[in-house]
Design a protein around this motif. Sequence first.
Motif, PDB file in Angstrom:
ATOM      1  N   LYS A 161       1.053  -1.398   0.077  1.00  0.00           N
ATOM      2  CA  LYS A 161       0.144   0.213  -0.380  1.00  0.00           C
ATOM      3  C   LYS A 161       0.908   1.389  -0.558  1.00  0.00           C
ATOM      4  O   LYS A 161       0.215   2.099  -0.762  1.00  0.00           O
ATOM      5  CB  LYS A 161      -1.132   0.004   0.881  1.00  0.00           C
ATOM      6  CG  LYS A 161      -2.599  -0.910   1.565  1.00  0.00           C
ATOM      7  CD  LYS A 161      -2.910  -1.181   2.635  1.00  0.00           C
ATOM      8  CE  LYS A 161      -3.876  -2.283   2.063  1.00  0.00           C
ATOM      9  NZ  LYS A 161      -4.936  -1.806   3.964  1.00  0.00           N
ATOM     10  N   LYS A 162       1.788   1.251   1.080  1.00  0.00           N
ATOM     11  CA  LYS A 162       2.555   2.439   0.831  1.00  0.00           C
ATOM     12  C   LYS A 162       3.375   2.902  -0.595  1.00  0.00           C
ATOM     13  O   LYS A 162       3.808   3.912  -1.049  1.00  0.00           O
ATOM     14  CB  LYS A 162       3.996   2.068   1.838  1.00  0.00           C
ATOM     15  CG  LYS A 162       3.436   2.365   3.138  1.00  0.00           C
ATOM     16  CD  LYS A 162       4.542   2.337   4.389  1.00  0.00           C
ATOM     17  CE  LYS A 162       4.075   2.386   5.283  1.00  0.00           C
ATOM     18  NZ  LYS A 162       4.613   1.759   6.616  1.00  0.00           N
ATOM     19  N   ILE A 163       4.539   1.054  -0.870  1.00  0.00           N
ATOM     20  CA  ILE A 163       4.692   1.618  -3.010  1.00  0.00           C
ATOM     21  C   ILE A 163       3.692   2.407  -3.096  1.00  0.00           C
ATOM     22  O   ILE A 163       4.174   3.267  -4.881  1.00  0.00           O
ATOM     23  CB  ILE A 163       5.092   0.766  -3.115  1.00  0.00           C
ATOM     24  CG1 ILE A 163       6.339  -0.485  -2.335  1.00  0.00           C
ATOM     25  CG2 ILE A 163       5.222   0.498  -4.472  1.00  0.00           C
ATOM     26  CD1 ILE A 163       6.838  -1.795  -2.362  1.00  0.00           C
ATOM     27  N   LYS A 164       2.446   1.842  -3.475  1.00  0.00           N
ATOM     28  CA  LYS A 164       1.418   2.528  -4.382  1.00  0.00           C
ATOM     29  C   LYS A 164       0.666   4.192  -3.501  1.00  0.00           C
ATOM     30  O   LYS A 164       0.680   4.727  -4.766  1.00  0.00           O
ATOM     31  CB  LYS A 164       0.423   2.059  -4.502  1.00  0.00           C
ATOM     32  CG  LYS A 164      -0.573   0.321  -4.544  1.00  0.00           C
ATOM     33  CD  LYS A 164      -1.278  -0.308  -4.993  1.00  0.00           C
ATOM     34  CE  LYS A 164      -1.110  -2.166  -5.384  1.00  0.00           C
ATOM     35  NZ  LYS A 164      -2.277  -3.127  -5.531  1.00  0.00           N
ATOM     36  N   GLU A 165       1.208   4.051  -2.976  1.00  0.00           N
ATOM     37  CA  GLU A 165       1.130   5.417  -2.661  1.00  0.00           C
ATOM     38  C   GLU A 165       1.665   6.598  -2.951  1.00  0.00           C
ATOM     39  O   GLU A 165       1.618   7.839  -3.467  1.00  0.00           O
ATOM     40  CB  GLU A 165       0.746   5.707  -0.466  1.00  0.00           C
ATOM     41  CG  GLU A 165       0.080   7.205  -0.654  1.00  0.00           C
ATOM     42  CD  GLU A 165      -0.114   7.087   1.174  1.00  0.00           C
ATOM     43  OE1 GLU A 165      -0.320   7.775   1.541  1.00  0.00           O
ATOM     44  OE2 GLU A 165       0.113   6.271   1.988  1.00  0.00           O
ATOM     45  N   PHE A 166       3.023   6.297  -2.232  1.00  0.00           N
ATOM     46  CA  PHE A 166       4.470   7.100  -2.678  1.00  0.00           C
ATOM     47  C   PHE A 166       4.829   6.629  -3.510  1.00  0.00           C
ATOM     48  O   PHE A 166       6.265   7.875  -3.987  1.00  0.00           O
ATOM     49  CB  PHE A 166       4.866   7.018  -1.828  1.00  0.00           C
ATOM     50  CG  PHE A 166       4.866   7.272  -0.230  1.00  0.00           C
ATOM     51  CD1 PHE A 166       4.192   9.091  -0.072  1.00  0.00           C
ATOM     52  CD2 PHE A 166       4.385   6.157   1.013  1.00  0.00           C
ATOM     53  CE1 PHE A 166       3.843   8.716   1.252  1.00  0.00           C
ATOM     54  CE2 PHE A 166       3.592   6.692   2.086  1.00  0.00           C
ATOM     55  CZ  PHE A 166       3.537   7.902   2.128  1.00  0.00           C
ATOM     56  N   PHE A 183      10.992   4.923  -1.917  1.00  0.00           N
ATOM     57  CA  PHE A 183      12.741   4.183  -1.923  1.00  0.00           C
ATOM     58  C   PHE A 183      13.326   5.000  -1.649  1.00  0.00           C
ATOM     59  O   PHE A 183      14.959   4.994  -1.797  1.00  0.00           O
ATOM     60  CB  PHE A 183      12.803   3.492  -4.151  1.00  0.00           C
ATOM     61  CG  PHE A 183      11.633   1.904  -4.075  1.00  0.00           C
ATOM     62  CD1 PHE A 183      12.077   1.201  -3.878  1.00  0.00           C
ATOM     63  CD2 PHE A 183      10.674   2.921  -5.052  1.00  0.00           C
ATOM     64  CE1 PHE A 183      10.971   0.360  -4.022  1.00  0.00           C
ATOM     65  CE2 PHE A 183       9.772   1.865  -5.606  1.00  0.00           C
ATOM     66  CZ  PHE A 183       9.907   0.274  -4.772  1.00  0.00           C
ATOM     67  N   LYS A 184      13.444   6.305  -1.203  1.00  0.00           N
ATOM     68  CA  LYS A 184      14.243   7.264  -1.053  1.00  0.00           C
ATOM     69  C   LYS A 184      14.629   7.486   0.162  1.00  0.00           C
ATOM     70  O   LYS A 184      15.524   7.789   0.768  1.00  0.00           O
ATOM     71  CB  LYS A 184      13.930   9.312  -1.329  1.00  0.00           C
ATOM     72  CG  LYS A 184      13.844   9.090  -2.555  1.00  0.00           C
ATOM     73  CD  LYS A 184      12.612  10.189  -2.877  1.00  0.00           C
ATOM     74  CE  LYS A 184      12.887  10.473  -5.069  1.00  0.00           C
ATOM     75  NZ  LYS A 184      12.210  11.636  -4.680  1.00  0.00           N
ATOM     76  N   SER A 185      13.537   6.738   1.261  1.00  0.00           N
ATOM     77  CA  SER A 185      13.857   6.087   2.477  1.00  0.00           C
ATOM     78  C   SER A 185      14.802   5.065   2.882  1.00  0.00           C
ATOM     79  O   SER A 185      14.801   3.926   2.799  1.00  0.00           O
ATOM     80  CB  SER A 185      12.759   6.682   3.288  1.00  0.00           C
ATOM     81  OG  SER A 185      12.904   6.260   4.954  1.00  0.00           O
TER      82      SER A 185
END
Length: 624
Positions: free
Chosen positions: A302-307, A312-314
């Motif tokens: 869900k985080k990958i779809k949102e951001f 992947f910058k963190s």
Amino acid sequence: MAEASRWHRGGASKHKLHYRKEVEITTTLQELLLYFIFLINLCILTFGMVNPHMYYLNKVMSSLFLDTSVPGEERTNFKSIRSVTDFWKFMEGPLLEGLYWDSWYNNQQLYNLKNSSRIYYENILLGVPRVRQLKVRNNTCKVYSSFQSLMSECYGKYTSANEDLSNFGLQINTEWRYSTSNTNSPWHWGFLGVYRNGGYIFTLSKSKSETKNKFIDLRLNSWITRGTRVIFIDFSLYNANVNLFCIIRLVAEFPATGGILTSWQFYSVKLLRYVSYYDYFIASCEITFCIFLFVFTTQEVKKIKEFKSAYFKSIWNWLELLLLLLCFVAVSFNTYYNVQIFLLLGQLLKSTEKYSDFYFLACWHIYYNNMIAITIFFAWIKIFKFISFNKTMSQLSSTLSRCIKDIVGFAIMFFIIFFAYAQLGFLVFGSQVDDFSTFQNSIFAQFRIVLGDFNFAGIQQANPILGPIYFITFIFFVFFVLLNMFLAIINDTYSEVKADYSIGRRPDFELGKMIKQSYKNVLEKFRLKKAQKDEDKKTKGSGDLAEQAGREGFDENEIQKAEQMKKWKERLEKKYYSMEIQDDYQPVTQEEFRELFLYAVELEKELHYINLKLNQVVRKVSAL
């Protein structure tokens, strides 16, 4: 009206910001609580795999087969074997006596179980032991022309290409005929090479006398030849008292230079995993682990779809993905390992007259154990993601992020010098000192020198001139210069970060304050905490000041800053203005300069704030 509208928008924005902060705090606490439950479950799961009896079983078996000396020769045991003669003495002595326990110490019959041996009266020998040899062909190396009249045969080092697959000697039994491997066991990684399965194999008998006669027959007929490169002795035990299998492999490598190098492997594993109630509890923890893994995977998707790409910058997100990958690999290893136990264990236990190859299952147990150990290591590292909200941890992360460029530049310079010394040590001492026998050993030896573990006598004896020069210059440049440069980089950057934080920079919220505030809120909801008015009575002066300031429109943060400023001012005035003027010059210390600097910064903030208030008053007066 315009001023009121502006104030209203500012208040709404401030309220919205406060709400977002509360939501972030609540979310972080929920994630922390959920992750702690996952970590506790993972710890129970991993510690449930380890049994303290594993160490004691390995210790007892290693003492029996490695440290027991040949009768009449106290200095000859498996560890000290250096020749073929010593090897046969071990086979016909300590190995034979260690494998066959037929009677109790008073020569009474110990048990009535089909000639099965019970080592130390408690460990059942499963099946029969196996001895396996690998050889290389003749002419696998080239003899120089000047020496061909003296030596016509040449046996090179072991490789799969040089391996001898032809029959030799008597050519009547399996020990004289090459046998291909019918198991899935991994190849053995020894000191001198990687050895394949298969070879010239024979199994021992259930009878001690027959086995001894077998050893004598092989010795007299020269079963070990110049082409022999390695001999494996494999057998397995089971201890019902602690429900552990012990898989043992003794290895004797025959280098092309002559002599023998010995090594060994003792694996105590629990192949019958679900026997007691505690084992079923561990099984429930495994199921819980899979549920957590599914939940965490769903959250990250869900985080990958949102951001999207910003995800992947963190660095913490990368750690999260690595942890999930390790968890999936550990689950797959565990699944495959349990399936193989289900398919093979019953067959291995039935073949009591043959060699039972438990080595394959033991290796997969070790693979799974190593994978779950790496997984829990990174699981603990992830705790820093939540602790980073703390002031100290925030300073640490800021220090590392600021000095990373300096550290990279320093690392390049450090490893250039370090590898130069490693190559120098390998070339100068490699043929005489064990710590520098290979380039890899030279690298690790130099790390040990930095930590204070070194063999200066061996270096000096190998080369009386270059040895001391190498050691002294390495200690000076690496230990005294480079390492102190590294510490200076970290120390200076940390001082800068700490000064920034003391001026006013803080993390958005700290974990300790979050937990403390949540605790207070819970107590107030359940009316276990006294009202704030009762606390204000204890601090009447500060309470009256806060109440008066609140009526004038100041918020709580402004009140705290004003009180801190007042105490700070009184302390500095008492320290400096009450001092008598002296003619002698007294330099200002770094701590005093820091206090004065921070005081000046706070004064500047206050003056700026007063200027804004005066401008507001002037605008209101001019509007009238």
